[in-house]
Structure formats: C-alpha cells, structure tokens
Design a protein around this motif. Structure first.
Motif: not given
Ligand code: BES
Ligand code: MN
Ligand code: MN
Length: 464
Positions: A434-449
C-alpha cells in the motif's frame, strides 16, 4: 549465549539502518519492465553486502528473469545448515499521490504504533527490511566469532511476480541448496509486545476474466436495453460467486478444504483479537465474511475469492453515454490445505463459463498460483524459533496462521524436502503493498537480535 553478537548489534544499530536506507532507495519493482536496471542494480548491491560481511561464493545467479543472489558460509559439514530465503524485489508504488513522502526516498517518522520511529519506503517491510535483518544478524555472528552453524543465502528478485524462475533454480540446484531448515522473514507478528511465529500461509489461484458483448462500443441510448452490457453482466456474474452466507458458489470449491478440529480452533481463538480495534483501524462499521467463522479464522484457515481489479467502459471526466464492448476483472482465490491451485483454477474456469449468459462471450486467463503451507509446532525448527523469541522478547510467541501467500514455501518442501520457519517481524498496520509502507525500527532491531538466538537453539536442538 550470543553475548558478543548482541553487543555488536547494539553498537552497530545506526549503521545497519543507514545501509538499509541505501537499499530502499533502489526502485527494484519486478512487475514493471521500466525498472529493469534498478532491479539488476539492487541484486548487485545485495551481492556486495554479502561479500562485505564475509559470505563466500557469492554470485548473482542468472535466470530467464531477475538474478537470484546466492552465497554461503560453511564452517563445518557436521553442523546443521540454515538456508535463508528472502526477496529484494518490491511491489509497484502506485498510487504515488497517496504517499506522504516519495516511496524511494526513505524517511524515519514516529507513529502511534511505532513510537521509536519507522522507516517509510516501498519495500521497508516487504521484504528488504526483513531480508536485510538476516544479513546483519549473520554479520554480527561472524564479527563476534559466534556463528554456530552453516548458513546459505538465497535472495530472489521475482517474489512479487510469482517466483517462476526461482522454482526452476531450486529444481536444478538441489545439491547446492542442501540444508536442514529454511528461514524466512517475510510475514508479520501480532504486535510488538505480542510476538508470534507464522505457522501457515495460504495458497493462491489468480485469474483474469474478459467479457465481450457487442463487437464495438455502442450508443447507450440507441442500443441500451437491447443487448447485453458486458459490465452489467460481469458484475452479476461476480456477485453470484458468493451466496448469502459468504460461501463461494463454485461447485467443488470446498471439497478438499481441511477443516480444523474444535480443539485447534479453540487454540487459535486464544490469540488476542479485538473486533473494535480492527474496525477502528480500517474505519469500518462492521466486518463481513463467511458465516460461522471468526475474523481471524476468515483471514487464515478459510479460502476466499476476491476481485482485485475491475475495469471497462468510460471512466474519464464527465459522462459519456456508452455500452462498452468489453469488461475485465482480476480475481484472486486464497487457498488453504489441501486445495490444489491448478484444480481450483479449472473449477473456476468451468463454472465461470457455465454461468455465462448467451449475450456475451467469456475468456478466463490463469495467472501464477501456489499451494498453502503449514509448519508443525512440534518440529525442531519451530521449537528453536519459539526459544529464540522467548529469549529476545521475554515472552513465548503465539503460533499464528497467516492469510498471505509465499508460494515458494510449499515448493521448497516438495523439491528440497525442507520445512520453512517463518520468523516475520512486520505488523499488519505496516501497509505492505500500500501507499506509506513502513517498518518499525523496533521491529528491525528486534529481528536482528532474535535471529542469532534461532541459530543457537537450532544448532543445540539438532545436536541432541
Ligand atoms: N511477504 C508477502 C506475503 C505475506 C505478507 C505473507 C504478510 C504473510 C504476511 C509476499 O511478498 C507477497 O506479497 N505475496 C503475495 C503473493 C505473490 C505470489 C505475489 C501475496 O500474498 O499476495
Ligand atoms: Mn514479501
Ligand atoms: Mn509482497
């Protein structure tokens, strides 16, 4: 466990984000040939990223379409091998005018759900952001000297257009892709404080229909009422595909659907779900769907039929009085175990032709499809994922079947005999496609952890 890895991740967080932003600036839209160079560039950039972190034998494997980026780090043949799959291609960005900022100029903004900020760009969540977490998690394990097992990467550029060439690649490279588990982050979780692991994906059957009436567009006054109007007819035909209970009327459609036991449904119902919040988030007065099933069930364990696009006739400014010669629609059917996409496509075609009135002609054109997939929660892979989430989030994840499709997952099982673990970190509100797709920084970091813990537990559980 994984202490140095986690320290490295904490110290490199900002660098990880800025690298992701660089990838998000490349408009790697696989559906539109106008972006061919960008898609090719994205593959090259990704290959460089893998080489930079110490992945070996990195290659951009040519296909009849976009390349598959492959690489491996094999540390010991006696240890398990994790095969990471993801995609670097993205959906088209249109309608562009509905984006608050340009889709390929990523910006970080705070939202109600993402108070720490979220990256706004096409592909931020689906799937560059999620795929890149794996590259950075492996970088951290390598830098910390804590990679506990072998890893292979296989990142494709045609997921959003049906993964046709990946299917061929997998069939032709079974030896190279030999592994113990496939690990994918291309789905979602319930909420940032409610981790979940995706244990199912729906299958897909996708068709396009063309309805032809008169041999040319006609004056709607001179001919109106005398000939079939293909748009009217198409609307009627589509409306007849559901009955008053929201059931699909195609004969045989439900024949192979696996019904869940009452126990399984009760288990599913334990996942938190608020009807009010669901409606509020979508500005709806109420939901709608198949009678006898809850909203989470309708969106995961039940098959569906939806028009994705419909067109024909005059849609420009003002009024033009015309009966169009042709009308079209694109229709998707989300499938559940054990529905066969080819069989469903055929059932659709036969039924649609059978209900065609005499005044028009109909052509049904099949598109790509794929089978549903489920991950058993008593498998080693699921247990390792569950332990990893528990370690990273301080909470056991809830197993959840998703409504989306990643057709290649069923293919991996068929061709490679491998199960896939779907460790998705996106949220339904992230507006993928959709327009304005986004991804949380929390989610990005938590995934890497979380990912390194999966490697740890998977290796440990396999040694037992
Ligand atoms: N990553 C999505 C699928 C997905 C998203 C599954 C969220 C579960 C939760 C994938 O990129 C996708 O968009 N798949 C398509 C199918 C494909 C054949 C175009 C889909 O589900 O529509
Ligand atoms: Mn995806
Ligand atoms: Mn997608």
């Amino acid at each position: 466990m994984m202490i140095k890895t986690q320290e490295y991740i904490q110290s490199e967080k900002e660098k990880f984000v800025s690298e992701l932003l660089d990838l998000l600036k490349i408009p790697s839209i696989s559906a539109d040939p106008a972006f061919k160079n960008n898609v090719m560039n994205c593959a090259e950039r990704l290959a460089e990223k893998l080489r930079e972190i110490g992945i070996e034998k990195v290659e951009s494997c040519q296909t009849a379409g976009y390349p598959i980026v492959y690489g491996e780090k094999l540390i010991n043949p006696n240890l398990p091998t994790v095969l990471v799959y993801g995609h670097y291609d993205v959906q088209p960005a249109d309608p562009i005018e509905l984006w608050a900022s340009p889709p390929f100029e990523p910006v970080i903004k705070k939202t109600e759900i993402h108070p720490e900020g979220a990256i706004f760009a096409r592909g931020a969540c689906d799937d560059k952001g999620q795929m890149f977490m794996h590259v950075k998690a492996v970088e951290a394990m390598l830098k910390a000297n804590e990679l506990p097992c072998n890893v292979k990467f296989m990142i494709e550029g045609e997921e959003e257009v049906g993964s046709e060439n990946l299917g061929i690649f997998v069939k032709n490279n079974k030896e190279k892709l030999n592994a113990d588990i496939i690990l994918v982050s291309d789905t979602g979780m319930l909420a940032n404080d409610t981790p979940s692991v995706t244990t199912g994906l729906r299958g897909l059957s996708y068709v396009e229909v063309e309805v032809t009436g008169p041999n040319r567009d006609l004056h709607s006054g001179l001919y109106g009422g005398c000939v079939a109007n293909p748009i009217n007819v198409l609307a009627q035909m589509i409306a007849s595909l559901h009955d008053e209970n929201g059931k699909i009327t195609i004969p045989g459609f439900y024949d192979k659907v696996v019904e869940l036991s009452d126990e399984e449904r009760a288990e599913m119902a334990k996942a938190p779900f608020s009807h009010e919040e669901y409606c509020k988030a979508l500005d709806l007065k109420d939901v709608m769907g198949e009678a006898g099933y809850s909203t989470p069930e309708r969106g995961s364990i039940r098959p569906t039929l939806d028009v994705n696009g419909i067109w024909g006739g005059y849609t420009g400014e003002g009024a033009k009085t015309v009966i169009a010669s042709k009308a079209y629609a694109k229709i998707s059917m989300r499938l559940v175990p054990d529905q066969d996409p080819e069989e469903i496509t055929l059932l659709f075609k036969n039924h649609f032709e059978a209900i065609t009135p005499n005044g028009v002609r109909v052509v049904v054109k099949p598109h790509h499809g794929g089978e549903a997939a489920v991950t058993p929660i008593d498998s080693v892979g699921y247990k390792a994922a569950s332990l990893a989430y528990e370690k990273a989030f301080g909470k056991k994840p809830i197993p959840v079947r998703s409504g989306g499709s990643i057709p290649i997952v069923a293919m991996f099982e068929k061709e490679l005999g491998l199960k896939t673990i779907l460790m998705g970190f996106g949220l339904n509100s992230d507006a993928i496609h959709s327009p304005n797709e986004h991804y949380g920084l929390f989610n990005f970091y938590k995934g890497i952890e979380t990912i390194p813990y999966f490697y740890h537990f998977f290796t440990e559980l396999n040694a037992k």
